[in-house]
Design a protein around this motif. Structure first.
Motif, PDB file in Angstrom:
ATOM      1  N   GLU B 488       0.834  -1.211   0.000  1.00  0.00           N
ATOM      2  CA  GLU B 488       0.000   0.000   0.000  1.00  0.00           C
ATOM      3  C   GLU B 488       0.866   1.257   0.000  1.00  0.00           C
ATOM      4  OE1 GLU B 488      -3.303   0.555  -0.518  1.00  0.00           O
ATOM      5  OE2 GLU B 488      -3.083  -1.559  -1.057  1.00  0.00           O
ATOM      6  N   ARG B 491       2.070   2.084  -3.444  1.00  0.00           N
ATOM      7  CA  ARG B 491       1.055   2.665  -4.337  1.00  0.00           C
ATOM      8  C   ARG B 491       1.354   4.128  -4.643  1.00  0.00           C
ATOM      9  NH1 ARG B 491      -3.909   0.547  -5.483  1.00  0.00           N
ATOM     10  NH2 ARG B 491      -3.864  -1.010  -3.835  1.00  0.00           N
ATOM     11  N   TYR B 542       1.845  -0.765 -11.501  1.00  0.00           N
ATOM     12  CA  TYR B 542       1.016  -1.527 -10.590  1.00  0.00           C
ATOM     13  C   TYR B 542       1.786  -1.641  -9.284  1.00  0.00           C
ATOM     14  CZ  TYR B 542      -1.650  -5.395  -8.583  1.00  0.00           C
ATOM     15  OH  TYR B 542      -2.399  -6.172  -7.754  1.00  0.00           O
ATOM     16  N   PRO B 543       1.223  -1.413  -8.089  1.00  0.00           N
ATOM     17  CA  PRO B 543      -0.192  -1.138  -7.833  1.00  0.00           C
ATOM     18  C   PRO B 543      -0.663   0.188  -8.439  1.00  0.00           C
ATOM     19  CG  PRO B 543       1.125  -0.739  -5.871  1.00  0.00           C
ATOM     20  CD  PRO B 543       2.025  -1.396  -6.864  1.00  0.00           C
ATOM     21  N   ARG B 545      -2.578   3.727  -8.875  1.00  0.00           N
ATOM     22  CA  ARG B 545      -2.822   4.908  -8.064  1.00  0.00           C
ATOM     23  C   ARG B 545      -4.325   5.049  -7.822  1.00  0.00           C
ATOM     24  NH1 ARG B 545       1.062   9.038  -6.493  1.00  0.00           N
ATOM     25  NH2 ARG B 545       3.049   8.403  -7.393  1.00  0.00           N
ATOM     26  N   ASP B 576      -9.337  -4.220  -7.736  1.00  0.00           N
ATOM     27  CA  ASP B 576      -9.003  -3.006  -6.999  1.00  0.00           C
ATOM     28  C   ASP B 576     -10.159  -2.020  -6.867  1.00  0.00           C
ATOM     29  OD1 ASP B 576      -6.324  -3.537  -6.408  1.00  0.00           O
ATOM     30  OD2 ASP B 576      -5.733  -1.493  -6.957  1.00  0.00           O
TER      31      ASP B 576
END
Lengths: 348, 632
Positions: B488, B491, B542-543, B545, B576
């Protein structure tokens, strides 16, 4: 990091001032009587006696009982328990990053001879400076006793199943592929194993040490050719191995023709007192012959089987800067603006 | 006499009525291993040097010599550089494919062909120019072995004459291509010259295609994505490179080796500040990269899909043991024999979760050669910042084809080596725990072998925050939860998407990687042909935004365009975003092995939006809105 200050500073410390406790690891979780524990003890002893700085050592392993053991020695050294059969690549990368590290790899006969045979082959070819120990018990201990590729023809499992495939002789393979120090020993032979390990640590290049290390739980029965008693009875030492490290000023008297003195890379000397008049550990062809002959007799040739002390190791061939690559500052690894401009100009 | 002199001597070519200027595609059909690549790149570069936006795509077989290969050059005054399906000029040098190549052309196309192929009888709606290549090459080259290699340069001379290519630029392009090989330059110059002369004397211009100088490539460079990524890796300070050859990624490491040997030898000692090892397979390549990353090097490997598959187990170890490494995945079509030399974006899902257990990897998606460069640099920083393998998801189209780009900038940011334990940190945190989340961002501190800081034992899944062996459920869960927290944190560190919000837009388009170039052109087509306004979100990493969610929220229908069969990126997005937003996502897919083209995108979106698409040309007819739109 726990350190122990000895009550008497002069008592039981080695040349760099550490005592044996500082070479120990966590408590073993292997079976009581496992040969691997004896090998860990010898590694501790060899590193202590050689005065090796644990801070410079990296311990590497794959997967299996053997590969758990690096946790049980040199607790203050970095260790990497990699994936099954792939420790050689991790060790290679680590040494590329830092050529000053002392690498000790511990593998098993399955980890090396089966899933890891590909990486083993290429490790030997490259002559990477690493001590590569196979804790060889002819079976898969951690998955409860299946045959491994070093199981001898005709050896049986506890269940009576007979192995009908020929074994891979890791020593013969290593000699053939270009390893520059190849030895075989027995976990029950303290003196020989200790001398071999010290010599291996002094060698610059791949030191492949296959240690017959009986599995007391799954492969120590009658009918197994890797049981403690079978190995003890069929151990056929090639020579008496003794080792004088570079930092000890000991003159050894020996009769020329009976003892071979091999000067090691770091200035130490390996003395091989011949039990067989014919044997020359610097001769590759003899090494392969003796391995084949003893195998045919159902015996295990132990000792230093082959040594080539002078060949360039893999890192030497890469023409690396002296400092570890991992420690180079930005100014030495990011080219200047002019270099980029020159490349851009060439692309217009 | 230099070839450039000819152009100066000759009178301007015959007048062309209603010319098509700087907006057509040339396809050269040859046999691979015949030296055609040099001729094709000289042609490409000379058009580039005339200031005309251009792109070159090589469609080649998995073979060394003897199989058909096609090189397509698109000149586009408007700057479109995606693949264009229709071919306007065919250079036909390969007997094996000549017939099919000619039959597949649109009306009015032009064919320059090897005279003995006798192609002019095949169609009566094309313009044919026969050229006796063997006869011409025999005049300039006595050595039969060399003839085969310079023969192709003759068609460059012929095209220079037919299309009015500036011969000075072609001459300069030739020198650039062949470098300091005077004999080769002289021989090839002779081939250009004789081709040019032959066309001038024997071919009467009967087509409309013309190239005229522009000023649209000033300051730009021409480079392949793999070379750009290699350059990025070098500027990122890579120290350990371990790789295994595989098409289409081999040229990345090979170019890197060239750059490193030129720019990364210590000036005083001549010794290398890098190590490159060709591993025994991709498993070992990543194992070495991880070993090096663990021991503190900036390490990388480069591969393609089959290699990525083999790297699965080690990738998971890298994720769990938290070891940095950069992996370039130059994506290609599926496994084993057949299409390893064709492009795809087919590794997206595999790579996102590569390995076993709960694993998620950081991925970057370069769309341009410039991003191959910048993202390569960024990847090394991210790998060390997040102590994890980072995948740079390029593809064959980007990696092996030649693209225009503005020149690359020198990196502004210093290297980010991440949270490496030092004495100051150790004093601050008290006791070192390798997997302790000291700062609350999920990223622990790491110590490096040989650096005189407390050591730890590096393992896969079974460890507690002190890096001690543990099989306790709470230790395992706490660790994977922290890894999720780290993900996280990542991100907001990943490269931001490139978003174009059009206030009049009724639909959104999402794409990534090389698909971008088809989208640029397709959005113009949608506007011109159907007055359809669009907004565009280009995924760069990836991840994702959080901006992705707000983009989807704006539109009832959002088209995710990608080059695979199974809508892989769309699938990843579904995990997601809220279900009602996931329902807004629609797919435009292209997966033939050819690079995606704008027409495919435009037609697919128009059909899904309820338009009737006539195949002939770009004619579209609008249907009543209710008839086609399948919105919920």
């Amino acid at each position: 990091m726990a350190t122990v200050t000895p009550s008497n500073p002069r008592r039981n410390v080695n040349r760099i001032g550490l005592d044996t406790k500082q070479y120990r690891g966590t408590k073993t979780t292997l079976c009581a009587g496992c040969g691997h524990n004896a090998i860990s003890e010898r590694i501790i002893g060899a590193c202590y006696e050689m005065g090796i700085d644990p801070g410079r050592v990296i311990k590497l392993s794959g997967i299996g009982c053997s590969s758990k053991s690096p946790a049980y020695f040199l607790g203050s050294a970095h260790g990497f328990n990699a994936v099954h059969g792939r420790m050689p690549s991790v060790g290679t990368g680590a040494l590329l990053a830092n050529s000053k590290l002392i690498a000790i790899g511990v593998s098993g006969d399955g980890d090396t001879g089966a899933i890891g045979i590909g990486q083993f082959v290429h490790l030997m070819r490259r002559n990477l400076p690493i001590v590569y120990i196979i804790e060889d018990n002819g079976c898969y201990g951690l998955t409860k006793g299946q045959f491994s590729p070093t199981a001898d023809l005709g050896s049986t499992l506890k269940t009576g199943v007979v192995n009908d495939l020929p074994p891979i002789d890791t020593c013969a393979l290593a000699v053939e592929l270009g390893a520059t120090f190849v030895a075989r020993s027995f976990s029950g032979d303290k003196k020989q194993l200790m001398a071999i390990l010290k010599a291996a640590l002094s060698h610059r290049g791949t030191a492949m040490v296959d240690v017959l290390s009986p599995c007391v739980t799954f492969n120590d029965h009658e009918g197994s050719t890797k049981s403690y008693s079978h190995v003890k009875e069929h151990d056929d030492p090639l020579e008496e191995v003794s080792f004088v490290p570079f930092f000890e000023d000991i003159a050894v008297d020996y009769e020329p023709g009976t003892t071979q003195a091999v000067p090691m890379h770091d200035g130490s000397t390996l003395y091989l007192t011949k039990l067989d008049e014919q044997y020359d550990a610097l001769d590759k062809i003899q090494a392969l012959r003796v391995l084949n002959e003893t195998r045919r007799r159902g015996e295990f040739a132990t000792g230093v089987i082959y040594v080539e002390p002078d060949r360039d190791d893999f890192l030497a061939m890469l023409n690396l800067v002296d400092e570890p690559l991992a420690q180079l500052p930005q100014s030495r690894v990011r080219p200047q603006r002019a270099a980029l401009n020159e490349i851009m100009e060439s692309l217009r | 006499m230099a070839v450039s002199d000819i152009a100066l001597q000759d009178a301007p070519l015959a007048d062309v009525t209603d010319p098509v200027v700087n907006d057509f595609s040339i396809r050269v059909a040859t046999v691979n291993g015949s030296g055609s690549q040099t001729a094709n790149l000289v042609l490409l570069r000379s058009i580039f040097r005339m200031g005309i936006p251009v792109s070159g795509k090589n469609l080649f077989p998995s073979n060394i010599a003897g199989l058909p290969t096609w090189f397509t050059i698109r000149a586009s005054k408007d700057g479109y550089i995606a693949r264009k399906p229709g071919i306007d000029l065919l250079v036909s040098m390969n007997a094996e494919t000549a017939r099919e190549d000619v039959l597949s052309l649109d009306s009015d196309a032009v064919v320059v062909y090897d005279a003995p192929l006798n192609l002019d009888g095949l169609r009566d709606d094309l313009v044919f120019y026969p050229v006796p290549f063997d006869k011409l090459v025999a005049e300039i080259c006595r050595d039969a072995k060399l003839r085969r290699l310079v023969r192709n340069m003759i068609y460059d001379g012929v095209l220079a004459n037919l299309l009015q290519i500036d011969m000075q630029q072609m001459d300069a392009a030739l020198e650039k291509q062949l470098g300091r090989k005077p004999k080769a330059v002289a021989l090839n110059r002779g081939a250009l010259e004789i081709g040019y002369r032959y066309a001038a004397e024997h071919l009467e211009k009967r087509d409309r295609l013309v190239l005229a100088p522009m000023k649209k490539t000033k300051g730009l460079i021409l480079v392949e994505g793999n070379a750009a990524a290699a350059l990025g890796a070098m500027m990122a300070g890579v120290t350990v490179v371990t790789w295994y050859p595989i098409t289409p990624s081999s040229s990345l490491c090979e170019t890197l080796i060239d750059y490193l040997q030129k720019y990364r030898l210590d000036p005083e000692t001549g010794k290398a500040t890098f190590a490159v090892v060709q591993a025994e397979d991709e498993i070992a390549a990543l194992g070495m990269a991880l070993g090096a990353g663990w021991a503190g090097a900036r390490s990388m490997t480069s591969t393609s899909g089959p290699g990525v598959s083999l790297m699965g187990e080690f990738s998971g170890l890298g994720y769990y043991a938290e070891v940095p490494a950069v992996i370039f995945d130059v994506q290609r079509v599926g496994p084993s024999t057949g299409l390893p030399t064709r492009t795809a974006q087919g590794d997206v899902l595999t790579t996102a979760f590569l390995s076993h257990g709960d694993t998620r990897h950081l991925m970057l998606f370069p769309a341009s050669v410039e991003e191959c460069y910048t993202m390569a640099i960024e990847a090394f920083d991210l790998a060390e910042r997040f102590q994890t393998p980072v995948f740079v998801m390029s593809d064959l189209d980007l990696g092996m084809n030649t693209w225009m780009s503005k020149a690359f900038n020198y990196p502004k940011k210093p290297l980010d080596r991440g949270k490496v334990l030092d004495q100051e940190t150790l004093d601050r945190i008290g006791r070192f725990g390798r997997y302790r989340d000291v700062d609350g961002d999920g990223i622990p501190y790491r110590s490096i072998p040989g650096a005189d800081m407390p050591a730890f034992f590096c393992r896969g899944s079974g460890h507690n925050e002190w890096a001690q062996y543990s099989e306790r459920p709470d230790d395992y869960q706490a660790n994977v939860d922290r890894l999720a927290r780290k993900f996280e944190t990542a991100r907001n560190w990943m490269p931001e998407p490139v978003v174009e919000i059009n206030r009049k837009a009724s639909i959104g388009i999402i794409a990534y990687g090389t698909t971008h170039w088809a989208i640029v052109e397709s959005r113009d087509q949608l506007l011109a042909e159907a007055d359809l306004q669009t907004s565009y979100y280009r995924v760069c990493a990836y991840p994702f935004r959080d901006a992705l969610v707000s983009f989807i929220e704006r539109y009832d229908r959002v088209y995710v365009v990608e080059q695979n069969r199974d809508a892989q990126m769309l699938s990843l997005m579904k995990l997601d975003v809220r279900p009602e937003l996931a329902n807004r996502l629609r797919s435009v897919l292209h997966y033939s092995g050819d690079p995606i083209d704008a027409r495919t995108v435009t037609d697919s979106i128009l059909i899904q939006e309820g338009y009737r698409v006539e195949k002939a040309g770009a004619q579209t007819t609008r249907l009543p809105h209710s008839a086609g739109v399948g919105g919920e």
